[in-house]
Each structure stands twice: as C-alpha cells, then as structure tokens.
Design a protein around this motif. Structure first.
Motif, PDB file in Angstrom:
ATOM      1  N   MET A  51      46.749  22.289  31.534  1.00 31.30           N
ATOM      2  CA  MET A  51      46.435  23.727  32.288  1.00 31.30           C
ATOM      3  C   MET A  51      47.585  24.439  33.015  1.00 31.30           C
ATOM      4  SD  MET A  51      42.823  22.783  33.550  1.00 31.30           S
ATOM      5  CE  MET A  51      42.827  23.696  34.939  1.00 31.30           C
ATOM      6  N   ILE A  52      47.609  26.001  32.856  1.00 33.19           N
ATOM      7  CA  ILE A  52      47.841  27.064  33.682  1.00 33.19           C
ATOM      8  C   ILE A  52      47.286  27.604  34.019  1.00 33.19           C
ATOM      9  CG2 ILE A  52      49.720  28.228  32.073  1.00 33.19           C
ATOM     10  CD1 ILE A  52      49.876  26.540  30.059  1.00 33.19           C
ATOM     11  N   LEU A  53      47.776  28.647  35.277  1.00 31.77           N
ATOM     12  CA  LEU A  53      47.940  29.402  35.936  1.00 31.77           C
ATOM     13  C   LEU A  53      47.444  30.695  34.855  1.00 31.77           C
ATOM     14  CD1 LEU A  53      46.925  30.298  39.096  1.00 31.77           C
ATOM     15  CD2 LEU A  53      49.126  30.652  39.746  1.00 31.77           C
ATOM     16  N   VAL A  54      46.581  30.942  35.163  1.00 29.14           N
ATOM     17  CA  VAL A  54      46.373  32.780  34.538  1.00 29.14           C
ATOM     18  C   VAL A  54      47.401  33.473  35.376  1.00 29.14           C
ATOM     19  CG1 VAL A  54      45.077  34.375  33.442  1.00 29.14           C
ATOM     20  CG2 VAL A  54      45.033  31.844  32.873  1.00 29.14           C
ATOM     21  N   ILE A  55      46.192  33.495  36.780  1.00 23.25           N
ATOM     22  CA  ILE A  55      45.519  34.587  38.128  1.00 23.25           C
ATOM     23  C   ILE A  55      45.290  33.787  39.528  1.00 23.25           C
ATOM     24  CG2 ILE A  55      43.736  35.614  37.163  1.00 23.25           C
ATOM     25  CD1 ILE A  55      45.494  38.277  37.566  1.00 23.25           C
ATOM     26  N   ARG A  56      46.034  34.273  40.425  1.00 19.54           N
ATOM     27  CA  ARG A  56      45.483  34.034  41.412  1.00 19.54           C
ATOM     28  C   ARG A  56      45.158  35.490  42.419  1.00 19.54           C
ATOM     29  NH1 ARG A  56      49.267  31.299  45.226  1.00 19.54           N
ATOM     30  NH2 ARG A  56      51.531  33.456  45.843  1.00 19.54           N
ATOM     31  N   GLN A  57      43.960  35.142  43.327  1.00 17.52           N
ATOM     32  CA  GLN A  57      43.445  36.304  44.616  1.00 17.52           C
ATOM     33  C   GLN A  57      43.358  35.333  45.306  1.00 17.52           C
ATOM     34  OE1 GLN A  57      42.380  39.780  43.632  1.00 17.52           O
ATOM     35  NE2 GLN A  57      42.512  39.689  45.631  1.00 17.52           N
ATOM     36  N   GLU A  58      44.024  36.118  46.915  1.00 22.65           N
ATOM     37  CA  GLU A  58      43.958  36.076  48.036  1.00 22.65           C
ATOM     38  C   GLU A  58      42.218  36.308  48.404  1.00 22.65           C
ATOM     39  OE1 GLU A  58      48.593  35.858  47.749  1.00 22.65           O
ATOM     40  OE2 GLU A  58      46.976  37.256  46.858  1.00 22.65           O
ATOM     41  N   ALA A  59      41.755  35.815  48.580  1.00 20.28           N
ATOM     42  CA  ALA A  59      40.514  35.923  50.000  1.00 20.28           C
ATOM     43  C   ALA A  59      40.588  38.210  50.989  1.00 20.28           C
ATOM     44  CB  ALA A  59      39.956  35.050  50.429  1.00 20.28           C
ATOM     45  N   TYR A  60      42.005  37.706  51.385  1.00 22.32           N
ATOM     46  CA  TYR A  60      42.305  38.815  52.165  1.00 22.32           C
ATOM     47  C   TYR A  60      42.347  39.734  51.903  1.00 22.32           C
ATOM     48  CZ  TYR A  60      47.057  37.359  51.740  1.00 22.32           C
ATOM     49  OH  TYR A  60      47.605  36.993  52.050  1.00 22.32           O
ATOM     50  N   LYS A  61      42.662  39.735  50.120  1.00 26.29           N
ATOM     51  CA  LYS A  61      43.090  40.698  49.528  1.00 26.29           C
ATOM     52  C   LYS A  61      42.232  42.008  49.420  1.00 26.29           C
ATOM     53  CE  LYS A  61      47.919  39.786  48.685  1.00 26.29           C
ATOM     54  NZ  LYS A  61      49.451  39.286  48.061  1.00 26.29           N
ATOM     55  N   GLN A  62      41.978  43.017  49.744  1.00 28.31           N
ATOM     56  CA  GLN A  62      40.846  43.570  48.467  1.00 28.31           C
ATOM     57  C   GLN A  62      40.991  44.647  47.674  1.00 28.31           C
ATOM     58  OE1 GLN A  62      40.017  46.783  50.343  1.00 28.31           O
ATOM     59  NE2 GLN A  62      38.588  45.511  52.898  1.00 28.31           N
ATOM     60  N   GLN A  63      43.240  44.014  47.509  1.00 30.58           N
ATOM     61  CA  GLN A  63      43.587  44.865  45.868  1.00 30.58           C
ATOM     62  C   GLN A  63      43.343  43.638  44.754  1.00 30.58           C
ATOM     63  OE1 GLN A  63      47.030  46.061  45.784  1.00 30.58           O
ATOM     64  NE2 GLN A  63      46.730  47.046  43.866  1.00 30.58           N
ATOM     65  N   ASN A  64      42.741  43.997  43.480  1.00 34.59           N
ATOM     66  CA  ASN A  64      42.604  43.328  42.404  1.00 34.59           C
ATOM     67  C   ASN A  64      43.366  42.836  41.977  1.00 34.59           C
ATOM     68  OD1 ASN A  64      39.251  43.244  42.360  1.00 34.59           O
ATOM     69  ND2 ASN A  64      39.242  45.086  41.259  1.00 34.59           N
ATOM     70  N   ALA A  65      44.356  41.878  41.843  1.00 32.47           N
ATOM     71  CA  ALA A  65      45.011  41.457  41.226  1.00 32.47           C
ATOM     72  C   ALA A  65      45.551  41.460  39.603  1.00 32.47           C
ATOM     73  CB  ALA A  65      44.986  39.404  41.234  1.00 32.47           C
ATOM     74  N   THR A  66      46.419  41.904  39.081  1.00 36.93           N
ATOM     75  CA  THR A  66      46.856  41.617  37.968  1.00 36.93           C
ATOM     76  C   THR A  66      47.575  40.846  37.419  1.00 36.93           C
ATOM     77  OG1 THR A  66      48.211  43.943  37.954  1.00 36.93           O
ATOM     78  CG2 THR A  66      45.507  43.864  37.641  1.00 36.93           C
ATOM     79  N   GLU A  67      48.039  40.098  36.197  1.00 35.62           N
ATOM     80  CA  GLU A  67      49.009  39.824  35.706  1.00 35.62           C
ATOM     81  C   GLU A  67      49.234  39.748  33.592  1.00 35.62           C
ATOM     82  OE1 GLU A  67      51.549  37.985  36.298  1.00 35.62           O
ATOM     83  OE2 GLU A  67      51.022  37.900  38.615  1.00 35.62           O
ATOM     84  N   ASN A  68      50.159  41.316  33.700  1.00 41.54           N
ATOM     85  CA  ASN A  68      50.486  41.856  32.619  1.00 41.54           C
ATOM     86  C   ASN A  68      48.677  42.359  31.717  1.00 41.54           C
ATOM     87  OD1 ASN A  68      52.726  40.835  32.692  1.00 41.54           O
ATOM     88  ND2 ASN A  68      52.613  39.347  32.493  1.00 41.54           N
ATOM     89  N   ARG A  69      48.507  41.432  30.830  1.00 44.62           N
ATOM     90  CA  ARG A  69      47.972  41.810  30.470  1.00 44.62           C
ATOM     91  C   ARG A  69      45.834  41.274  31.155  1.00 44.62           C
ATOM     92  NH1 ARG A  69      46.246  39.302  25.930  1.00 44.62           N
ATOM     93  NH2 ARG A  69      48.031  37.756  25.638  1.00 44.62           N
ATOM     94  N   PHE A  70      45.850  40.593  32.017  1.00 48.82           N
ATOM     95  CA  PHE A  70      45.124  39.846  32.582  1.00 48.82           C
ATOM     96  C   PHE A  70      44.934  40.562  34.226  1.00 48.82           C
ATOM     97  CE2 PHE A  70      44.917  35.873  29.833  1.00 48.82           C
ATOM     98  CZ  PHE A  70      46.149  36.298  29.091  1.00 48.82           C
ATOM     99  N   SER A  71      43.348  40.889  34.083  1.00 47.85           N
ATOM    100  CA  SER A  71      43.385  41.569  35.523  1.00 47.85           C
ATOM    101  C   SER A  71      41.980  40.678  36.239  1.00 47.85           C
ATOM    102  CB  SER A  71      43.301  42.484  36.079  1.00 47.85           C
ATOM    103  OG  SER A  71      42.017  42.900  34.629  1.00 47.85           O
ATOM    104  N   VAL A  72      41.842  41.050  37.526  1.00 43.34           N
ATOM    105  CA  VAL A  72      40.184  40.434  37.890  1.00 43.34           C
ATOM    106  C   VAL A  72      39.108  41.602  38.909  1.00 43.34           C
ATOM    107  CG1 VAL A  72      41.471  37.748  38.148  1.00 43.34           C
ATOM    108  CG2 VAL A  72      41.627  39.870  39.800  1.00 43.34           C
ATOM    109  N   ASN A  73      38.452  41.006  38.416  1.00 40.35           N
ATOM    110  CA  ASN A  73      37.633  42.561  39.480  1.00 40.35           C
ATOM    111  C   ASN A  73      36.896  41.266  40.854  1.00 40.35           C
ATOM    112  OD1 ASN A  73      36.023  43.917  40.787  1.00 40.35           O
ATOM    113  ND2 ASN A  73      34.351  44.142  38.998  1.00 40.35           N
TER     114      ASN A  73
END
Lengths: 115, 118
Positions: free
Chosen positions: B45-67
């Motif tokens: 199991m490898i972490l791809v990306i994480r998002q803190e709920a208090y942050k409005q800005q979407n997280a990005t990691e190179n080719r990976f991003s979240v909405n």
C-alpha cells in the motif's frame, strides 16, 4: 521500504494450529492497526492501538487475539482459524492520538492460508 | 460511523491520457484527513496523495491531483499523463482526527481497479 515490517510474508496453517503474525515499526508512531484484506471485503479494519491501548475492536472473532507490548510492536495471535480467515493481513502505523494527524504507513502484509 | 464509497469497481485508460476516480464519504466530523492509496500487484500500500479537510486548496502531487468538495463530501482523484506503472488498485480513505489533531482509525473504500493500456 515504508518503515513497517511484517513477518512472516506467507503462512499456511491448519485449523488446529496456533500461530502469530508480527508487525514492527521504527517510525516513532503511536498508533498501530491490523487490517484484513480479502476478495469479499477489501480492507476491513480489525484492531487499532494507541499508545499500547486498544482503542478499536471491529467485532473481530476471539480466535484473533492482538497484542501490543509497546508502541513499536504489534502481534496478531491466531488459533483455531477457519478457511474463510484466509486473507492478506496488513499492519499499519500512524502518528495516532499523541501527534498531528498524518497518513498511515503499511507493511507488505502476511498472506495467510488456512487449510 | 464513517463510510467511504467508491462507485467504480474497475476503470481503464490509455497510456498518456487522463482518468478520474471518484470517491464520496459520509461523516459528521469536521476535522479529518482524506487519502488516496495505491496498491499494485506487489500488494504494498503506497500513499498517493492526502488532503486536510480544513484546507480549501486541492492537493496535488506531480501527475496526481484531487477535487475536494467538502460540502458535497466528494474527493476524486485525477491522474494525468497515465503511465503503465499506474496500473493498480486505488483506495480512497478517511481518517478521523481527535480535537487535538491526533489521528484515529483509517477507513477505506472498496477500491477501484485501474488498468493503463499501452
């Protein structure tokens, strides 16, 4: 290498056997988890320990007995298992209640087959 | 209790194209983290990306991003320029936090099997 080590990687045991799975982390984490991963129910949370104290038992049968002697080690003792207990058992650790929230790091898992 | 739902059991994409994996969750908590984990055939199991709920800005990691849509409790993963090595099971996960910020149990969705085709 994630910093979480599980042994053994593979285990075959009979229904009358007693065996133990071991998990070790040297990440300074305070929380450790056992998950069961099978085709029917991917990633079932089994147990959670925070600072060696069990904080979650997700209605796991008593034939699974966890032990957390310190924050770095977690065991899962197995006895009189059933064939349906065959699965991948994953251990994970995270900062836990004592630190700022962060992701969980996983071991490579133990593939258990009950015959 | 928190639940995580991934409605796409399997998806496929052509190499170099973009794919979006969906995830919704249900919680009454206000303080939490969301994650995407990847599990290749090796089972690690490898972490791809994480998002803190208090942050409005979407997280990005190179080719990976979240909405991340907090009000809608939606957390989708976009993979751009897909590569053959992206072939794996992808799990969306929810981590509850204590009032002090410590992490508690991590709950997973059922996963989406992604295949990247050459």
């Amino acid at each position: 290498e994630t910093g979480v080590t599980q042994t053994p990687r593979h285990l075959v045991m009979g229904m009358t056997n007693k065996k133990s799975l071991k998990c070790e982390q040297h990440l300074g984490h305070n929380a450790m988890y056992w998950y069961k991963q099978s085709a029917k129910k991917p990633l079932e949370l089994m147990f959670v320990y925070n600072f060696k104290e069990q904080t979650e038992n997700n209605s796991v049968p008593s034939r699974f007995s966890p032990e957390c002697p310190n924050s770095s080690h977690l065991f899962l003792h197995l006895h009189t298992l059933q064939p349906e207990d065959s699965a991948l058992y994953l251990c994970a650790s995270s900062q836990g209640r004592g630190g700022w929230g962060t992701e969980a790091f996983f071991g490579q898992g133990t593939r258990l087959t009950v015959v | 209790a928190q639940t995580v739902t991934q409605s796409q059991p399997e998806m496929s994409v052509q190499e170099a194209e973009t794919v979006t994996l969906s995830c919704t969750y249900d919680t009454s908590e206000s303080n939490y983290y969301l994650f995407w984990y990847k599990q290749p055939p090796s089972r690690q199991m490898i972490l791809v990306i994480r998002q803190e709920a208090y942050k409005q800005q979407n997280a990005t990691e190179n080719r990976f991003s979240v909405n991340f849509q907090k009000a809608a409790k939606s957390f989708s993963l976009k993979i751009s320029d897909s590569q053959l090595g992206d072939t794996a099971m992808y799990f969306c996960a929810f981590m509850k936090l204590t009032p002090q910020g410590g992490s508690e149990k991590l709950v997973f969705g059922k996963g989406t099997k992604l295949t990247v085709n050459p």
